[in-house]
Motif scaffolding. Structure first.
Motif, PDB file in Angstrom:
ATOM      1  N   ALA A   1     -25.183  -2.190 -20.948  1.00 24.01           N
ATOM      2  CA  ALA A   1     -24.789  -3.432 -21.616  1.00 24.01           C
ATOM      3  C   ALA A   1     -23.343  -3.345 -22.111  1.00 24.01           C
ATOM      4  O   ALA A   1     -22.554  -4.281 -21.915  1.00 24.01           O
ATOM      5  N   ALA A   2     -22.995  -2.234 -22.711  1.00 24.78           N
ATOM      6  CA  ALA A   2     -21.648  -2.079 -23.260  1.00 24.78           C
ATOM      7  C   ALA A   2     -20.578  -2.130 -22.170  1.00 24.78           C
ATOM      8  O   ALA A   2     -19.500  -2.700 -22.376  1.00 24.78           O
ATOM      9  N   GLN A   3     -20.861  -1.553 -20.997  1.00 22.76           N
ATOM     10  CA  GLN A   3     -19.884  -1.544 -19.902  1.00 22.76           C
ATOM     11  C   GLN A   3     -19.446  -2.947 -19.517  1.00 22.76           C
ATOM     12  O   GLN A   3     -18.311  -3.147 -19.116  1.00 22.76           O
ATOM     13  N   PHE A   4     -20.357  -3.895 -19.596  1.00 25.18           N
ATOM     14  CA  PHE A   4     -20.045  -5.257 -19.167  1.00 25.18           C
ATOM     15  C   PHE A   4     -19.880  -6.212 -20.336  1.00 25.18           C
ATOM     16  O   PHE A   4     -19.976  -7.423 -20.174  1.00 25.18           O
ATOM     17  N   GLY A   5     -19.619  -5.670 -21.513  1.00 28.31           N
ATOM     18  CA  GLY A   5     -19.283  -6.492 -22.661  1.00 28.31           C
ATOM     19  C   GLY A   5     -20.454  -7.162 -23.351  1.00 28.31           C
ATOM     20  O   GLY A   5     -20.249  -8.038 -24.187  1.00 28.31           O
ATOM     21  N   ALA A   6     -21.669  -6.757 -23.042  1.00 29.00           N
ATOM     22  CA  ALA A   6     -22.854  -7.338 -23.678  1.00 29.00           C
ATOM     23  C   ALA A   6     -23.074  -6.635 -25.023  1.00 29.00           C
ATOM     24  O   ALA A   6     -23.978  -5.813 -25.184  1.00 29.00           O
ATOM     25  N   GLU A   7     -22.224  -6.964 -25.979  1.00 24.07           N
ATOM     26  CA  GLU A   7     -22.179  -6.236 -27.240  1.00 24.07           C
ATOM     27  C   GLU A   7     -23.478  -6.315 -28.033  1.00 24.07           C
ATOM     28  O   GLU A   7     -23.941  -5.313 -28.574  1.00 24.07           O
ATOM     29  N   SER A   8     -24.057  -7.497 -28.139  1.00 26.86           N
ATOM     30  CA  SER A   8     -25.259  -7.621 -28.964  1.00 26.86           C
ATOM     31  C   SER A   8     -26.458  -6.937 -28.316  1.00 26.86           C
ATOM     32  O   SER A   8     -27.293  -6.358 -29.014  1.00 26.86           O
ATOM     33  N   LEU A   9     -26.547  -6.969 -26.998  1.00 26.69           N
ATOM     34  CA  LEU A   9     -27.627  -6.251 -26.312  1.00 26.69           C
ATOM     35  C   LEU A   9     -27.439  -4.746 -26.483  1.00 26.69           C
ATOM     36  O   LEU A   9     -28.402  -4.023 -26.740  1.00 26.69           O
ATOM     37  N   ALA A  10     -26.202  -4.285 -26.371  1.00 28.28           N
ATOM     38  CA  ALA A  10     -25.921  -2.866 -26.591  1.00 28.28           C
ATOM     39  C   ALA A  10     -26.300  -2.467 -28.018  1.00 28.28           C
ATOM     40  O   ALA A  10     -26.884  -1.401 -28.233  1.00 28.28           O
TER      41      ALA A  10
ATOM     42  N   LEU B   1     -18.752  -8.389  -8.463  1.00 23.78           N
ATOM     43  CA  LEU B   1     -19.997  -9.173  -8.417  1.00 23.78           C
ATOM     44  C   LEU B   1     -21.207  -8.351  -7.980  1.00 23.78           C
ATOM     45  O   LEU B   1     -22.258  -8.439  -8.627  1.00 23.78           O
ATOM     46  N   PRO B   2     -21.095  -7.534  -6.932  1.00 20.37           N
ATOM     47  CA  PRO B   2     -22.263  -6.708  -6.598  1.00 20.37           C
ATOM     48  C   PRO B   2     -22.629  -5.716  -7.707  1.00 20.37           C
ATOM     49  O   PRO B   2     -23.811  -5.482  -7.980  1.00 20.37           O
ATOM     50  N   THR B   3     -21.620  -5.165  -8.360  1.00 16.35           N
ATOM     51  CA  THR B   3     -21.873  -4.216  -9.440  1.00 16.35           C
ATOM     52  C   THR B   3     -22.491  -4.924 -10.642  1.00 16.35           C
ATOM     53  O   THR B   3     -23.422  -4.413 -11.263  1.00 16.35           O
TER      54      THR B   3
ATOM     55  N   ALA C   1     -12.091  -7.087 -17.980  1.00 11.81           N
ATOM     56  CA  ALA C   1     -11.480  -5.796 -17.651  1.00 11.81           C
ATOM     57  C   ALA C   1     -12.265  -5.119 -16.528  1.00 11.81           C
ATOM     58  O   ALA C   1     -11.669  -4.531 -15.617  1.00 11.81           O
ATOM     59  N   MET C   2     -13.603  -5.214 -16.579  1.00 15.98           N
ATOM     60  CA  MET C   2     -14.418  -4.668 -15.495  1.00 15.98           C
ATOM     61  C   MET C   2     -14.155  -5.428 -14.197  1.00 15.98           C
ATOM     62  O   MET C   2     -14.093  -4.829 -13.122  1.00 15.98           O
ATOM     63  N   GLN C   3     -13.963  -6.724 -14.310  1.00 14.29           N
ATOM     64  CA  GLN C   3     -13.672  -7.534 -13.123  1.00 14.29           C
ATOM     65  C   GLN C   3     -12.343  -7.097 -12.508  1.00 14.29           C
ATOM     66  O   GLN C   3     -12.238  -6.944 -11.287  1.00 14.29           O
ATOM     67  N   ASP C   4     -11.335  -6.876 -13.341  1.00 13.47           N
ATOM     68  CA  ASP C   4     -10.041  -6.411 -12.847  1.00 13.47           C
ATOM     69  C   ASP C   4     -10.148  -5.015 -12.230  1.00 13.47           C
ATOM     70  O   ASP C   4      -9.539  -4.735 -11.204  1.00 13.47           O
ATOM     71  N   LEU C   5     -10.916  -4.155 -12.863  1.00 17.70           N
ATOM     72  CA  LEU C   5     -11.067  -2.791 -12.389  1.00 17.70           C
ATOM     73  C   LEU C   5     -11.807  -2.731 -11.054  1.00 17.70           C
ATOM     74  O   LEU C   5     -11.387  -2.033 -10.125  1.00 17.70           O
TER      75      LEU C   5
END
Length: 110
Positions: A61-70, A22-24, A12-16
Motif C-alpha cells: 500500500a505504501a509503495q503506491f501512496g495508499a497511506e491510510s491502507l498502509a 499500469l501492469p505493476t 512518482a511510481m508512475q514516473d519510475l
C-alpha cells in the motif's frame, strides 16, 4: 478511517515504472485482495503469518501512496505484535471496505 492517497507517491511510481506502471499497479491492487484473504485465513490460526501478511499489505500500500491502507495494516501488525488480538480483530473488520475504497481512489487518481 478516511481513505488517503498520496498522489505524489503514486505519480512518482508512475514516473519510475513508465510503461510498466499500469501492469505493476494492477498486480499491486490484486495483491491487496490476496493479502487480505491470507490475513483472514490465518488470523485465528497463525499469528506470525498474519503479522507477515499485514506487513506485506502495509508495504504494498505504501509503495503506491495508499497511506491510510498502509496505516490500517500497520496498526493491525502492531496490535498483533503486542498480543492485542481483540483490537486487531476490530481493525481487520475495516479492511474489506477500506481496500475497496482505496482501489477506487487510486483508479480515479490515475
Amino acid at each position: 478511517m478516511d481513505v488517503k492517497i498520496n498522489q505524489e507517491a503514486l505519480f512518482a511510481m508512475q514516473d519510475l515504472l513508465q510503461d510498466q506502471f499500469l501492469p505493476t499497479l494492477e498486480f499491486c491492487l490484486t495483491e491487496f485482495d490476496r493479502l487480505h484473504a491470507d490475513l483472514e485465513r490465518d488470523f485465528d490460526v497463525n499469528v506470525t503469518d498474519t503479522i507477515r501478511h499485514a506487513h506485506s499489505l502495509k508495504s504494498n500500500a505504501a509503495q503506491f501512496g495508499a497511506e491510510s491502507l498502509a496505516q490500517l495494516a500497520r496498526e493491525i501488525e502492531h496490535a498483533l505484535g503486542q498480543g492485542d488480538s481483540a483490537h486487531a480483530l476490530s481493525l481487520k473488520q475495516a479492511l474489506p471496505a477500506h481496500i475497496s475504497a482505496t482501489k477506487e481512489q487510486i483508479n480515479k487518481a490515475i
